[in-house]
Design a protein around this motif. Structure first.
Motif, PDB file in Angstrom:
ATOM      1  N   HIS A 295       9.409  -1.991  18.732  1.00 25.41           N
ATOM      2  CA  HIS A 295       8.903  -1.471  17.285  1.00 25.41           C
ATOM      3  C   HIS A 295       8.413  -2.586  16.429  1.00 25.41           C
ATOM      4  CE1 HIS A 295       8.641  -0.323  13.328  1.00 25.41           C
ATOM      5  NE2 HIS A 295       9.866  -0.718  12.852  1.00 25.41           N
TER       6      HIS A 295
ATOM      7  N   SER B  31      11.512  -2.397   7.843  1.00 28.10           N
ATOM      8  CA  SER B  31      10.489  -1.293   8.159  1.00 28.10           C
ATOM      9  C   SER B  31       9.971  -0.913   6.863  1.00 28.10           C
ATOM     10  CB  SER B  31      11.283  -0.240   8.485  1.00 28.10           C
ATOM     11  OG  SER B  31      10.859   1.153   8.069  1.00 28.10           O
TER      12      SER B  31
ATOM     13  N   LEU C 245      21.924  -1.339   5.941  1.00 30.22           N
ATOM     14  CA  LEU C 245      21.561  -0.527   6.926  1.00 30.22           C
ATOM     15  C   LEU C 245      21.062  -1.097   8.177  1.00 30.22           C
ATOM     16  CD1 LEU C 245      21.398   2.581   7.439  1.00 30.22           C
ATOM     17  CD2 LEU C 245      19.338   2.513   6.593  1.00 30.22           C
TER      18      LEU C 245
ATOM     19  N   GLU D   9      16.450  -4.602  11.619  1.00 29.37           N
ATOM     20  CA  GLU D   9      16.613  -4.238  12.842  1.00 29.37           C
ATOM     21  C   GLU D   9      17.187  -5.474  13.650  1.00 29.37           C
ATOM     22  OE1 GLU D   9      12.701  -2.727  13.773  1.00 29.37           O
ATOM     23  OE2 GLU D   9      12.998  -1.091  12.486  1.00 29.37           O
TER      24      GLU D   9
ATOM     25  N   ALA E  79       8.326   1.602   6.132  1.00 27.67           N
ATOM     26  CA  ALA E  79       8.251   3.208   5.773  1.00 27.67           C
ATOM     27  C   ALA E  79       9.495   3.562   5.019  1.00 27.67           C
ATOM     28  CB  ALA E  79       8.384   3.935   7.170  1.00 27.67           C
ATOM     29  N   LEU E  80      10.597   2.503   5.201  1.00 24.06           N
ATOM     30  CA  LEU E  80      12.072   2.787   4.644  1.00 24.06           C
ATOM     31  C   LEU E  80      11.705   2.389   3.228  1.00 24.06           C
ATOM     32  CD1 LEU E  80      14.797   3.158   5.175  1.00 24.06           C
ATOM     33  CD2 LEU E  80      13.279   3.371   7.125  1.00 24.06           C
TER      34      LEU E  80
ATOM     35  N   TYR F 296      17.682  -3.187   4.837  1.00 21.62           N
ATOM     36  CA  TYR F 296      17.453  -2.724   6.170  1.00 21.62           C
ATOM     37  C   TYR F 296      17.021  -3.529   7.268  1.00 21.62           C
ATOM     38  CZ  TYR F 296      15.235  -0.044  10.134  1.00 21.62           C
ATOM     39  OH  TYR F 296      15.370   0.497  11.557  1.00 21.62           O
TER      40      TYR F 296
ATOM     41  N   ASP G 280       9.897   6.992  -2.809  1.00 19.84           N
ATOM     42  CA  ASP G 280       9.567   8.431  -3.078  1.00 19.84           C
ATOM     43  C   ASP G 280      11.084   8.849  -3.712  1.00 19.84           C
ATOM     44  OD1 ASP G 280       7.275   8.683  -2.201  1.00 19.84           O
ATOM     45  OD2 ASP G 280       7.432   9.407  -0.091  1.00 19.84           O
TER      46      ASP G 280
ATOM     47  N   ALA H  96      14.080   0.015  18.642  1.00 21.46           N
ATOM     48  CA  ALA H  96      13.667  -1.065  17.674  1.00 21.46           C
ATOM     49  C   ALA H  96      13.145  -2.349  18.288  1.00 21.46           C
ATOM     50  CB  ALA H  96      15.075  -1.580  16.928  1.00 21.46           C
TER      51      ALA H  96
ATOM     52  N   PHE I  40       0.703  -1.316  -0.043  1.00 19.30           N
ATOM     53  CA  PHE I  40       0.007   0.318   0.074  1.00 19.30           C
ATOM     54  C   PHE I  40       0.734   1.234   0.077  1.00 19.30           C
ATOM     55  CE2 PHE I  40       0.049  -2.216   4.104  1.00 19.30           C
ATOM     56  CZ  PHE I  40       0.405  -1.442   4.845  1.00 19.30           C
ATOM     57  N   LEU I  41       1.951   1.250  -0.769  1.00 16.34           N
ATOM     58  CA  LEU I  41       3.009   2.623  -1.002  1.00 16.34           C
ATOM     59  C   LEU I  41       2.059   3.352  -1.662  1.00 16.34           C
ATOM     60  CD1 LEU I  41       6.063   0.447  -1.614  1.00 16.34           C
ATOM     61  CD2 LEU I  41       5.698   1.829   0.282  1.00 16.34           C
ATOM     62  N   LYS I  42       2.687   4.628  -1.893  1.00 14.77           N
ATOM     63  CA  LYS I  42       1.777   5.670  -2.447  1.00 14.77           C
ATOM     64  C   LYS I  42       2.058   5.823  -4.117  1.00 14.77           C
ATOM     65  CE  LYS I  42       0.985  10.367  -0.847  1.00 14.77           C
ATOM     66  NZ  LYS I  42       1.541  11.447   0.318  1.00 14.77           N
TER      67      LYS I  42
ATOM     68  N   SER J 185      19.826  -0.515  11.852  1.00 19.77           N
ATOM     69  CA  SER J 185      19.516   0.232  13.299  1.00 19.77           C
ATOM     70  C   SER J 185      19.814  -0.271  14.281  1.00 19.77           C
ATOM     71  CB  SER J 185      18.214   0.874  13.003  1.00 19.77           C
ATOM     72  OG  SER J 185      17.356  -0.364  13.347  1.00 19.77           O
TER      73      SER J 185
ATOM     74  N   SER K 207       8.807   3.214   1.764  1.00 20.48           N
ATOM     75  CA  SER K 207       8.104   4.244   1.123  1.00 20.48           C
ATOM     76  C   SER K 207       9.069   5.221   0.827  1.00 20.48           C
ATOM     77  CB  SER K 207       7.010   4.468   2.205  1.00 20.48           C
ATOM     78  OG  SER K 207       6.669   5.752   2.262  1.00 20.48           O
ATOM     79  N   LEU K 208       9.876   5.673   1.809  1.00 23.98           N
ATOM     80  CA  LEU K 208      10.977   6.605   1.481  1.00 23.98           C
ATOM     81  C   LEU K 208      11.804   6.114   0.286  1.00 23.98           C
ATOM     82  CD1 LEU K 208      12.912   7.190   5.026  1.00 23.98           C
ATOM     83  CD2 LEU K 208      11.464   8.826   3.407  1.00 23.98           C
TER      84      LEU K 208
END
Lengths: 388, 388
Positions: free
Chosen positions: B254, B161, B239, B215, B163-164, B213, B170, B251, B145-147, B241, B166-167
């Motif tokens: 989360h 993650s 990457l 955790e 959100a990563l 990415y 973008d 983390a 459900f990305l934009k 975290s 999604s970033l």
């Protein structure tokens, strides 16, 4: 050195205006008009009569009115000759773009010595040579050949590199409420140096924060004194290149300056209250934070995000940079929980408002936290999600 | 674990599609169509009959055709019940978005244990829960459900993650030739974990570089083995975290994962050939460099710029990061000098092509340097100047 007239002149003459849109002599004339300068403007070039619907004088001597600032858009040798003429009509303030001085080998260094001697003898104040001029958004005097008009703001920026000014303007354009009071390009510092400019901005009521890009400092003791006086009144953020030996060498060959041991600079900046930025984006961020009056009041930081992962990554960054995560007080936790409409949510710093957080929920969370005295700063992160 | 059908299914059913553009069940259906998926698509929701001009089934059992992948866009409890139904019609591959499992306290942890047990018992492979799905630009299966639709490229990205992701999308949108082969959101890793995905991308011919990415890592020994095998074939940029204790804690709360001593990770990544990024932008830069096949061949770097100041700042950065400035060979110096049309120019690294350098002069300078064997990489910087 009183630079009030220099940076906010009532009249400006540009010698060497050009009809060629690629030439400095054209770009400066265009910028001066585009920025909305309201003083008297005189264009000088013997080869044509009109530019931007304004008269072009054959000779500056024909003007016969007081001229506060003369801009020399001509090559080095021509500029040197012109100084003798300018002396006869009582000109004291000069912007000199030409390269080919100290930065250009032995011949250039000799030329620069002559320039400095003439300036003294004729009582002239010179910005440059090898500079790109300055912008005052107070008088709207823009005598640079930058690509854009400069946005007005409260940041005074002194730069030993013209290109950094160009980067800044590009960056600032499109940022609301973020712009220059003054942008000043130092160049080779034949007469005006960073001490003079820092002193000027220290006393300037329109400048709230000062940014300096430096490759060297000319008068060490004066600089320390003025820096100390200035940082008592407003923050001074310094980006100094040459923090490595290799960088110092590169700087030396670039503006012909002598560069000292970098540790000496770090220590002096620190001791007299200057804030040294690690690199360009840190420099920009600090200027922005100070410009907006949003510097954190302590090291205790709260993170608000709508995604766990980025909150975690930012936590790592904060800790590495010696900041701390503040503990969220119970009553604030309760408020945020209630606003998120869930008892099941666990609130801890970094606070994850979850992927579907609305602008309204963000606003509530900011309101609930930003006024708390023991929270030094709130960092708000948003990853745009499809249902944001 | 063979994931070929999972990530490139011939048919996809979405249970819980929605008519509300804010809901996950709408966004996923929209993304699947927008990305251009060519396989069979089945929408399921008992409450309405049509969505995007396609039929909506009341019950997945009505379809009576083979379904390679079922996407559950329903809450946690509903999903748990559905698994029993799905077993009866021989469904084995499931994407589960729902939160409310391991990351949500004791009740959630129990629910996740049940989920894992059912998955084993029913021979089901599950991506998630608490994930945002995946994108394959090979089959154009976009069940996120990305934009935005995801740009096609050669980067395989495994993310703990959502959100990563999604970033990343973008960031990637608007970059030419830079995009995903696969984006996979791990979530709580009920059955599919980072080892399975790394193994899949290791063998995938469309993936040239892998970004992760993380955790935490679930199966340490397997991870080391697969990482070693993979990095022999293609670069793996990680990457992770939780590089600070505070970040690890954040983390943990989360995604409900256990996080180990960060040094253990650094050592393991290093030993088995993974490249650990310091932060997000470094991660992105490294992926980009590898995606374009532009990794430097040695530490000996040449800087080309049109402004002294930024060349100096970059020199400082390079040296701090243990790179070196290469000495420019005499013949290359001569070539560049000649192209700049001046004997007076002194050429040294960083090379300053001066403020009026044209695209053509840049091109000549790049051509003269990039083929030199002892130059490990050329960094080209451009500050836009009015007469550029």
């Amino acid at each position: 050195m009183d630079l009030k007239t220099f940076f906010n002149p009532a009249s400006i003459a540009i010698i060497g205006v050009s009809e060629n849109p690629k030439k400095v002599g054209y770009l400066v004339a265009e910028n001066l008009i585009r920025q909305g300068y309201k003083g008297e403007i005189y264009f000088i070039n013997p080869k044509f009569d009109k530019l931007f619907d304004r008269p072009v004088y054959k000779d500056i001597k024909d003007i016969k009115k007081p001229i506060d600032l003369v801009v020399l858009a001509v090559p080095a040798d021509a500029a040197m000759h012109l100084l003798d003429d300018l002396k006869t009509i009582d000109i004291h303030n000069i912007v000199l773009y030409a390269a080919g001085f100290k930065e250009a080998g032995v011949d250039g260094a000799v030329k620069e010595q002559n320039l400095v001697m003439k300036a003294k003898q004729y009582d002239m104040t010179i910005l440059g040579p090898n500079c790109i001029g300055y912008v005052s958004t107070i008088s709207n005097a823009n005598v640079t050949f930058l690509k854009n008009a400069s946005p007005k703001g409260n940041v005074g920026f002194i730069s030993q590199s013209g290109a950094l000014g160009s980067l800044m303007v590009d960056y600032l354009v499109g940022h609301e409420n973020f712009g220059f009071s003054y942008f000043m390009s130092l160049g080779n510092k034949a007469t005006i140096d960073e001490c003079d400019l820092l002193e000027f901005l220290r006393d300037d009521p329109d400048t709230k924060v000062i940014g300096m890009y430096l490759e060297d400092v000319k008068r060490g003791e004066d600089f320390k004194r003025i820096l100390e006086e200035t940082t008592k009144i407003k923050p001074v953020i310094i980006l100094k290149s040459g923090s490595t030996v290799e960088g110092s060498k590169a700087a030396g060959s670039h503006t012909g300056s002598m560069v000292g041991d970098d540790m000496v600079y770090t220590t002096a900046f620190d001791q007299y209250g200057g804030i040294r930025a690690g690199q360009f984006f840190e420099f920009m961020s600090m200027l922005k934070i100070c410009s907006f009056g949003r510097a954190p009041t302590s090291k205790d930081i709260l993170i608000l995000s709508n995604a766990g992962g980025i909150g975690v990554l930012l936590t790592d960054e904060l800790i590495k940079n010696k900041l701390e995560l503040v503990t969220v007080p119970e009553d604030v936790k309760e408020t945020i929980k209630r606003n998120m409409g869930g008892d099941k949510v666990t609130i801890h710093n970094p606070i994850d408002l979850l992927g579907d957080a609305s602008a309204f929920q963000y606003r509530q969370a900011i309101a609930a936290t930003i006024q708390q005295k023991h929270i030094g700063g709130v960092i708000v992160m948003l990853t745009p999600q499809a249902n944001t």
